[in-house]
Design a protein around this motif. Structure first.
Motif, mmCIF file in Angstrom:
data_model
loop_
_atom_site.group_PDB
_atom_site.id
_atom_site.type_symbol
_atom_site.label_atom_id
_atom_site.label_comp_id
_atom_site.label_asym_id
_atom_site.label_seq_id
_atom_site.Cartn_x
_atom_site.Cartn_y
_atom_site.Cartn_z
ATOM 1 N N SER A 243 -19.129 -39.920 -56.772
ATOM 2 C CA SER A 243 -20.498 -40.376 -56.512
ATOM 3 C C SER A 243 -21.502 -39.250 -56.709
ATOM 4 O O SER A 243 -21.173 -38.063 -56.556
ATOM 5 N N GLN A 244 -22.740 -39.617 -57.028
ATOM 6 C CA GLN A 244 -23.794 -38.613 -57.214
ATOM 7 C C GLN A 244 -24.056 -37.878 -55.907
ATOM 8 O O GLN A 244 -24.327 -36.669 -55.903
ATOM 9 N N ALA A 245 -23.946 -38.614 -54.770
ATOM 10 C CA ALA A 245 -24.214 -37.977 -53.473
ATOM 11 C C ALA A 245 -23.221 -36.847 -53.221
ATOM 12 O O ALA A 245 -23.595 -35.765 -52.749
ATOM 13 N N THR A 246 -21.950 -37.107 -53.541
ATOM 14 C CA THR A 246 -20.934 -36.059 -53.343
ATOM 15 C C THR A 246 -21.211 -34.880 -54.259
ATOM 16 O O THR A 246 -21.145 -33.715 -53.853
ATOM 17 N N ARG A 247 -21.536 -35.178 -55.520
ATOM 18 C CA ARG A 247 -21.825 -34.082 -56.463
ATOM 19 C C ARG A 247 -23.014 -33.254 -55.986
ATOM 20 O O ARG A 247 -22.988 -32.034 -56.027
ATOM 21 N N ASP A 248 -24.078 -33.960 -55.518
ATOM 22 C CA ASP A 248 -25.259 -33.238 -55.043
ATOM 23 C C ASP A 248 -24.905 -32.346 -53.860
ATOM 24 O O ASP A 248 -25.371 -31.208 -53.753
ATOM 25 N N ALA A 249 -24.071 -32.900 -52.942
ATOM 26 C CA ALA A 249 -23.688 -32.111 -51.766
ATOM 27 C C ALA A 249 -22.883 -30.888 -52.173
ATOM 28 O O ALA A 249 -23.092 -29.787 -51.647
#
Ligand code: SF4
Length: 287
Positions: free
Chosen positions: A8-14
């Motif tokens: 997910s993009q959220a995981t990548r951003d984190a």
């Protein structure tokens, strides 16, 4: 807790945010290892109830030790590749020819596709400022605003850098600003070593033309690729370091880091005061 989706993009951003945080602290040695698919297995829907007198067999959990043991396919972590040597210093160029010499370098870069960063860029960010500057700032690479404008440090970080320059009693037009890589890394990630090593010879050539008295490396990536040495930022800061062409290198925080942690601004100001002493500058009187 809901399961983590590694795609997910959220995981990548984190993950990006965490890596950037470590990098700003000067911790930059990471390696990638294939993820054990068991760790990321999505939870299975509950099994239908079995109408039986005999107890259901318990699901066999993954033994904890198996999660941390080295699988047969895992390879050894390769040793760190040595940094390629910086290109030899080019002959000095008369001051009145600096502008033309920089233009020649820009022309040689052209519509560059020498590394993977070419794919995602809108505008190549060569550098900006006085070709005869005594003070040069080197950052990491363009962000979104720089990629859109073709100029270095024009976003929020650029505004802060402008303020830092003004606090030194200078105008932005009196210094020169460039980056280790000239094209924006996707999602503002740190440039990969092969990207930085491919692009940085152009930066060295810019430095060799301008021959600034002081170079301020903004952040870990800049000092790492300028010097070819990986050390914590704290090990670089607070003193001058001899650099090519008789320049002195001073290391401070990247403006983007200072925006995230304004408490560090006073330390960055202390670093800039070293540059001011070297340049014989006095800060302008407060209004
Ligand atoms: S980052 Fe540098 S080497 Fe890579 S494509 Fe851009 S200009 Fe070329």
């Amino acid at each position: 807790m809901p399961p983590i989706d590694p795609t997910s993009q959220a995981t990548r951003d984190a993950v990006h945010a965490r890596l950037r945080f470590y990098r700003d602290l000067g911790i930059g040695e990471f390696y990638r290892r294939e993820v054990d698919p068991v760790l990321w297995a999505q939870p299975q829907p509950p099994a239908p109830e079995i109408q039986s007198q005999s107890p259901a067999p318990a699901a066999s959990p993954v033994p904890p030790a198996a999660l941390f043991s080295q699988s047969a396919e895992e390879t050894e972590i390769p040793p760190r590749k040595p940094f390629p040597a910086a290109p030899p210093q080019s002959e000095p160029v008369p001051p009145e020819q600096h502008f033309a010499a920089l233009k020649l370098i820009r022309d040689e870069i052209g519509d560059c596709t020498r590394c993977a960063l070419a794919k995602g860029r809108n505008k190549l960010v060569f550098g900006d400022g006085d070709p005869n500057a005594k003070l040069m700032f080197v950052g990491e690479g363009p962000g979104a605003d720089e990629d859109a404008s073709g100029l270095p440090f024009v976003g929020r970080g650029g505004q802060l850098l402008n303020n830092m320059i003004a606090a030194m009693g200078l105008k932005r037009e009196q210094v020169y600003i460039a980056n280790v890589v000239k094209c924006r890394p996707p999602n503002n990630r740190t440039p990969e070593p092969d990207e930085a090593h491919t692009c940085s010879p152009f930066l060295f050539r810019q430095i060799d033309v301008i021959r600034p008295q002081i170079i301020v490396a903004l952040g870990q990536t800049a000092v790492t690729y300028l010097t070819g040495e990986k050390r914590a930022l704290s090990a670089w800061r607070g003193v001058t370091h001899p650099f090519r062409g008789g320049a002195k290198l001073i290391v401070t925080y990247h403006p983007a880091f200072l925006l995230r942690d304004p408490n560090q601004k006073k330390h960055a100001w202390a670093d800039l005061q070293i540059a001011m002493r070297e340049l014989g500058l006095t800060p302008p009187a407060r209004k």
